[in-house]
Design an enzyme around this catalytic site. Structure first.
Site, PDB file in Angstrom:
ATOM      1  N   ALA A  63       0.848  -1.186   0.000  1.00 38.37           N
ATOM      2  CA  ALA A  63       0.000   0.000   0.000  1.00 38.37           C
ATOM      3  C   ALA A  63       0.889   1.244   0.000  1.00 38.37           C
ATOM      4  O   ALA A  63       2.040   1.209   0.460  1.00 38.37           O
ATOM      5  CB  ALA A  63      -0.900  -0.018   1.228  1.00 38.37           C
ATOM      6  N   GLY A 108       0.852  -5.228   1.007  1.00 42.78           N
ATOM      7  CA  GLY A 108      -0.333  -5.407   0.166  1.00 42.78           C
ATOM      8  C   GLY A 108      -0.002  -6.066  -1.164  1.00 42.78           C
ATOM      9  O   GLY A 108      -0.867  -6.694  -1.776  1.00 42.78           O
TER      10      GLY A 108
HETATM   11  C1  HXC Z   1       4.920   4.484  -1.265  1.00 45.01           C
HETATM   12  C2  HXC Z   1       6.975   3.652  -1.855  1.00 45.01           C
HETATM   13  C3  HXC Z   1       6.624   2.385  -1.335  1.00 45.01           C
HETATM   14  C4  HXC Z   1       5.335   2.232  -0.756  1.00 45.01           C
HETATM   15  C5  HXC Z   1       8.619   2.280  -2.136  1.00 45.01           C
HETATM   16  N1  HXC Z   1       8.208   3.522  -2.345  1.00 45.01           N
HETATM   17  N2  HXC Z   1       7.676   1.556  -1.522  1.00 45.01           N
HETATM   18  N3  HXC Z   1       6.118   4.677  -1.830  1.00 45.01           N
HETATM   19  N4  HXC Z   1       4.530   3.326  -0.738  1.00 45.01           N
HETATM   20  N5  HXC Z   1       4.890   1.082  -0.278  1.00 45.01           N
HETATM   21  C6  HXC Z   1       8.917   4.614  -3.007  1.00 45.01           C
HETATM   22  C7  HXC Z   1      10.123   5.078  -2.205  1.00 45.01           C
HETATM   23  O1  HXC Z   1       9.723   6.009  -1.208  1.00 45.01           O
HETATM   24  C8  HXC Z   1      10.959   5.725  -3.284  1.00 45.01           C
HETATM   25  O2  HXC Z   1      10.402   6.984  -3.596  1.00 45.01           O
HETATM   26  C9  HXC Z   1      10.712   4.812  -4.489  1.00 45.01           C
HETATM   27  O3  HXC Z   1       9.483   4.150  -4.227  1.00 45.01           O
HETATM   28  C10 HXC Z   1      11.780   3.745  -4.664  1.00 45.01           C
HETATM   29  O4  HXC Z   1      11.960   3.065  -3.425  1.00 45.01           O
HETATM   30  P1  HXC Z   1      13.411   2.880  -2.777  1.00 45.01           P
HETATM   31  O5  HXC Z   1      13.210   2.492  -1.355  1.00 45.01           O
HETATM   32  O6  HXC Z   1      14.282   4.059  -3.028  1.00 45.01           O
HETATM   33  O7  HXC Z   1      13.972   1.650  -3.634  1.00 45.01           O
HETATM   34  P2  HXC Z   1      14.756   0.372  -3.165  1.00 45.01           P
HETATM   35  O8  HXC Z   1      15.922   0.737  -2.299  1.00 45.01           O
HETATM   36  O9  HXC Z   1      15.004  -0.411  -4.408  1.00 45.01           O
HETATM   37  O10 HXC Z   1      13.745  -0.466  -2.217  1.00 45.01           O
HETATM   38  C11 HXC Z   1      12.533  -0.960  -2.772  1.00 45.01           C
HETATM   39  C12 HXC Z   1      11.662  -1.513  -1.628  1.00 45.01           C
HETATM   40  C13 HXC Z   1      11.510  -0.425  -0.530  1.00 45.01           C
HETATM   41  C14 HXC Z   1      12.293  -2.741  -1.015  1.00 45.01           C
HETATM   42  C15 HXC Z   1      10.330  -1.885  -2.249  1.00 45.01           C
HETATM   43  O11 HXC Z   1      11.104   0.799  -1.145  1.00 45.01           O
HETATM   44  C16 HXC Z   1      10.528  -0.786   0.539  1.00 45.01           C
HETATM   45  O12 HXC Z   1      10.840  -1.495   1.492  1.00 45.01           O
HETATM   46  N6  HXC Z   1       9.311  -0.244   0.422  1.00 45.01           N
HETATM   47  C17 HXC Z   1       8.297  -0.343   1.457  1.00 45.01           C
HETATM   48  C18 HXC Z   1       7.636  -1.693   1.433  1.00 45.01           C
HETATM   49  C19 HXC Z   1       6.575  -1.815   2.517  1.00 45.01           C
HETATM   50  O13 HXC Z   1       6.807  -1.497   3.695  1.00 45.01           O
HETATM   51  N7  HXC Z   1       5.378  -2.275   2.126  1.00 45.01           N
HETATM   52  C20 HXC Z   1       4.254  -2.429   3.029  1.00 45.01           C
HETATM   53  C21 HXC Z   1       3.371  -1.198   2.984  1.00 45.01           C
HETATM   54  S1  HXC Z   1       2.040  -1.347   4.137  1.00 45.01           S
HETATM   55  P3  HXC Z   1      11.291   8.285  -3.817  1.00 45.01           P
HETATM   56  O14 HXC Z   1      10.285   9.377  -3.993  1.00 45.01           O
HETATM   57  O15 HXC Z   1      12.156   8.429  -2.605  1.00 45.01           O
HETATM   58  O16 HXC Z   1      12.078   7.970  -5.058  1.00 45.01           O
HETATM   59  C22 HXC Z   1       0.903  -2.296   3.357  1.00 45.01           C
HETATM   60  C23 HXC Z   1      -0.384  -2.517   4.090  1.00 45.01           C
HETATM   61  C24 HXC Z   1      -1.416  -3.181   3.202  1.00 45.01           C
HETATM   62  O17 HXC Z   1       1.120  -2.767   2.287  1.00 45.01           O
HETATM   63  C25 HXC Z   1      -2.784  -3.294   3.879  1.00 45.01           C
HETATM   64  C26 HXC Z   1      -3.601  -2.084   3.786  1.00 45.01           C
HETATM   65  C27 HXC Z   1      -5.015  -2.253   4.242  1.00 45.01           C
END
Ligand code: HXC
Length: 256
Positions: A63, A108
């Site tokens: 998400a 998500g």
């Molecule tokens: C918004 C996100 C994002 C996310 C990455 N980005 N994941 N933006 N929401 N879930 C953005 C980063 O901020 C960054 O933006 C760009 O995408 C690239 O990400 P990086 O971190 O710079 O790349 P990298 O080092 O390759 O790492 C990729 C990654 C990491 C492993 C996917 O970004 C990551 O761990 N993301 C979060 C994953 C996460 O926690 N997901 C769960 C979300 S909660 P900028 O602008 O800086 O370039 C969820 C709940 C669901 O899903 C249920 C809801 C009801």
């Protein structure tokens, strides 16, 4: 056709494509578009099997955290319900669905992949439920579909720890069904989907029996199986399958 989620059908196989650069972070609009896509592939008779794909780099990083940062409790409660509903609609598509996973399937995104019947993963794929690191728990099936698939102990490790797991580890846990080189995974998923698309209408009964049966006690589930088994006798494909066997011929199913 949504802004971020599209459906394209070719020769009986629909691809639901998630596309929001850079990492397919799922915003509220996309949750609705996923539900629309699920309804479309469920009801379109030209669609006989489905591939769910996030493109060649990332399946979905979960998400949209930037959008979620500003949500209140009531926003989160309402939107999580909408996402659950969208993913339930996807999970109940009465056709075989294969998720083709390149790169990250996190939060998500992992839960989205869990709505499919099968997950074909690229050898560089990484799955996980990292919500705990944000002070959250999974909200779209990660404590439920995941636990039912890999067991409660492994699910607790995933959800409590928030780590990522590679494709081979996921295959050993039963979460990933097949692993392919990254540039092949989508084509292989389409190839398998095409084979399912040529299958009989009974595939729908098989999916329903297994998925709905898992939520029931054994006696009720076996009753459901009997009813669905009998229901296959109402299909044209049941006659085609049996006639082809008896004639030592190849069955040409009609999905009717
Ligand atoms: C918004 C996100 C994002 C996310 C990455 N980005 N994941 N933006 N929401 N879930 C953005 C980063 O901020 C960054 O933006 C760009 O995408 C690239 O990400 P990086 O971190 O710079 O790349 P990298 O080092 O390759 O790492 C990729 C990654 C990491 C492993 C996917 O970004 C990551 O761990 N993301 C979060 C994953 C996460 O926690 N997901 C769960 C979300 S909660 P900028 O602008 O800086 O370039 C969820 C709940 C669901 O899903 C249920 C809801 C009801």
């Amino acid at each position: 056709m949504g802004e971020f989620v599209s459906v394209q059908t070719d020769d009986g196989v629909a691809t639901i494509r998630i596309d929001r650069a850079p990492v397919n972070a799922l915003n509220v609009q996309m949750w609705g578009e996923c539900a629309d896509a699920a309804r479309q592939v469920a009801t379109d008779d030209d669609v006989r099997a489905v591939v769910l794909w996030g493109g060649p780099k990332v399946f979905a990083a979960g998400a949209d955290i930037k959008a979620m940062r500003e949500m209140s409790f009531t926003d989160a409660f309402a939107h999580a319900g909408e996402l659950q509903e969208a993913f339930r609609t996807l999970a109940e598509v009465p056709k075989v669905v294969i998720a083709a996973v390149n790169g990250y399937a996190l939060g998500g995104g992992c839960e989205l992949a869990l709505t499919a019947d099968f997950r074909y993963a690229a050898d560089n794929a990484k799955f996980g439920q990292p919500e705990i690191k944000l002070g959250l728990i999974p909200g779209a099936g990660g404590t439920q579909r995941l636990a039912r698939l890999i067991g409660t102990q492994a699910a607790k490790e995933w959800v409590y720890g928030g780590e990522m797991y590679d494709a081979e580890t996921c295959r050993q846990l039963g979460l990933v069904d097949r692993i392919y080189p990254a540039d092949e995974v989508y084509d292989r998923a389409v190839e398998s989907a095409r084979a399912y698309a040529a299958g009989p209408y009974a595939l729908r009964m098989a999916k329903k029996a297994i998925d709905e049966g898992m939520g029931l006690d054994l006696a009720s589930a076996l009753k459901l199986e009997t009813e669905l088994f009998a229901a296959t006798f109402a299909t044209r494909d049941r006659e085609i399958g049996m006639d082809a066997f008896l004639a030592k011929d190849r069955a040409e199913f009609t999905q009717r």
